[in-house]
Design a protein around this motif. Sequence first.
Motif, PDB file in Angstrom:
ATOM      1  N   PRO A  32       0.793  -1.235   0.000  1.00 31.46           N
ATOM      2  CA  PRO A  32       0.000   0.000   0.000  1.00 31.46           C
ATOM      3  C   PRO A  32       0.825   1.285   0.000  1.00 31.46           C
ATOM      4  O   PRO A  32       0.301   2.339  -0.326  1.00 31.46           O
ATOM      5  N   TYR A  33       2.102   1.199   0.330  1.00 35.75           N
ATOM      6  CA  TYR A  33       2.931   2.407   0.384  1.00 35.75           C
ATOM      7  C   TYR A  33       3.688   2.660  -0.914  1.00 35.75           C
ATOM      8  O   TYR A  33       4.414   3.640  -1.022  1.00 35.75           O
ATOM      9  N   ASN A  34       3.503   1.814  -1.879  1.00 39.72           N
ATOM     10  CA  ASN A  34       4.140   2.009  -3.172  1.00 39.72           C
ATOM     11  C   ASN A  34       3.394   3.127  -3.905  1.00 39.72           C
ATOM     12  O   ASN A  34       2.223   2.995  -4.240  1.00 39.72           O
ATOM     13  N   GLU A  35       4.085   4.217  -4.137  1.00 39.16           N
ATOM     14  CA  GLU A  35       3.446   5.380  -4.765  1.00 39.16           C
ATOM     15  C   GLU A  35       3.526   5.357  -6.286  1.00 39.16           C
ATOM     16  O   GLU A  35       2.825   6.107  -6.948  1.00 39.16           O
ATOM     17  N   ASP A  36       4.389   4.517  -6.834  1.00 40.04           N
ATOM     18  CA  ASP A  36       4.572   4.510  -8.278  1.00 40.04           C
ATOM     19  C   ASP A  36       4.419   3.098  -8.817  1.00 40.04           C
ATOM     20  O   ASP A  36       5.386   2.363  -8.939  1.00 40.04           O
ATOM     21  N   ILE A  37       3.199   2.730  -9.148  1.00 41.57           N
ATOM     22  CA  ILE A  37       2.968   1.389  -9.684  1.00 41.57           C
ATOM     23  C   ILE A  37       2.727   1.412 -11.195  1.00 41.57           C
ATOM     24  O   ILE A  37       2.424   0.383 -11.791  1.00 41.57           O
ATOM     25  N   ASP A  38       2.887   2.576 -11.809  1.00 40.19           N
ATOM     26  CA  ASP A  38       2.628   2.694 -13.248  1.00 40.19           C
ATOM     27  C   ASP A  38       3.477   1.724 -14.068  1.00 40.19           C
ATOM     28  O   ASP A  38       2.986   1.099 -15.004  1.00 40.19           O
ATOM     29  N   PHE A  39       4.755   1.593 -13.719  1.00 42.39           N
ATOM     30  CA  PHE A  39       5.634   0.692 -14.463  1.00 42.39           C
ATOM     31  C   PHE A  39       5.130  -0.746 -14.376  1.00 42.39           C
ATOM     32  O   PHE A  39       5.007  -1.444 -15.380  1.00 42.39           O
ATOM     33  N   THR A  40       4.809  -1.188 -13.177  1.00 46.13           N
ATOM     34  CA  THR A  40       4.333  -2.563 -12.982  1.00 46.13           C
ATOM     35  C   THR A  40       2.999  -2.773 -13.680  1.00 46.13           C
ATOM     36  O   THR A  40       2.769  -3.819 -14.301  1.00 46.13           O
ATOM     37  N   ARG A  41       2.129  -1.819 -13.602  1.00 44.82           N
ATOM     38  CA  ARG A  41       0.825  -1.923 -14.264  1.00 44.82           C
ATOM     39  C   ARG A  41       1.016  -2.072 -15.776  1.00 44.82           C
ATOM     40  O   ARG A  41       0.410  -2.940 -16.408  1.00 44.82           O
ATOM     41  N   ASN A  42       1.881  -1.254 -16.342  1.00 49.47           N
ATOM     42  CA  ASN A  42       2.127  -1.326 -17.784  1.00 49.47           C
ATOM     43  C   ASN A  42       2.852  -2.613 -18.178  1.00 49.47           C
ATOM     44  O   ASN A  42       2.579  -3.186 -19.231  1.00 49.47           O
ATOM     45  N   LEU A  43       3.748  -3.062 -17.321  1.00 52.22           N
ATOM     46  CA  LEU A  43       4.441  -4.330 -17.578  1.00 52.22           C
ATOM     47  C   LEU A  43       3.451  -5.495 -17.569  1.00 52.22           C
ATOM     48  O   LEU A  43       3.506  -6.377 -18.431  1.00 52.22           O
ATOM     49  N   CYS A  44       2.528  -5.498 -16.635  1.00 52.95           N
ATOM     50  CA  CYS A  44       1.494  -6.541 -16.587  1.00 52.95           C
ATOM     51  C   CYS A  44       0.627  -6.514 -17.844  1.00 52.95           C
ATOM     52  O   CYS A  44       0.292  -7.567 -18.404  1.00 52.95           O
TER      53      CYS A  44
END
Length: 104
Positions: A32-44
């Motif tokens: 929950p403290y991860n503020e930048d999940i854009d990379f992981t979301r796009n990788l998925c």
Amino acid sequence: MDLELKSDFIIKDNVINNLKSDVSYYFSIYDPYNEDIDFTRNLCLYLALISKKPLHPYSDDSKNYDVFIKNGKFYCKNRMKYIRDKRSLCRYCVCRNLDFMSTF
């Protein structure tokens, strides 16, 4: 960037939006403290919808890895366990379930 697609295909917007939302949900629970999940979301999105690869690291070593490739097909030892979880990312993964005898 030099990737040349072998065939063109259409991915429905609702599939993309659902996967993005489910990745966000996953991170809200497990990181929950991860503020930048854009990379992981796009990788998925890329792995599941474009390259058709597992969402977890894999190997051809089925003894030491939970996700492995055998005869050109991906298998996951834990998929059957987690596929029914709320908003499971396993629903998007290309891995196959192991049959009952393969789990021993």
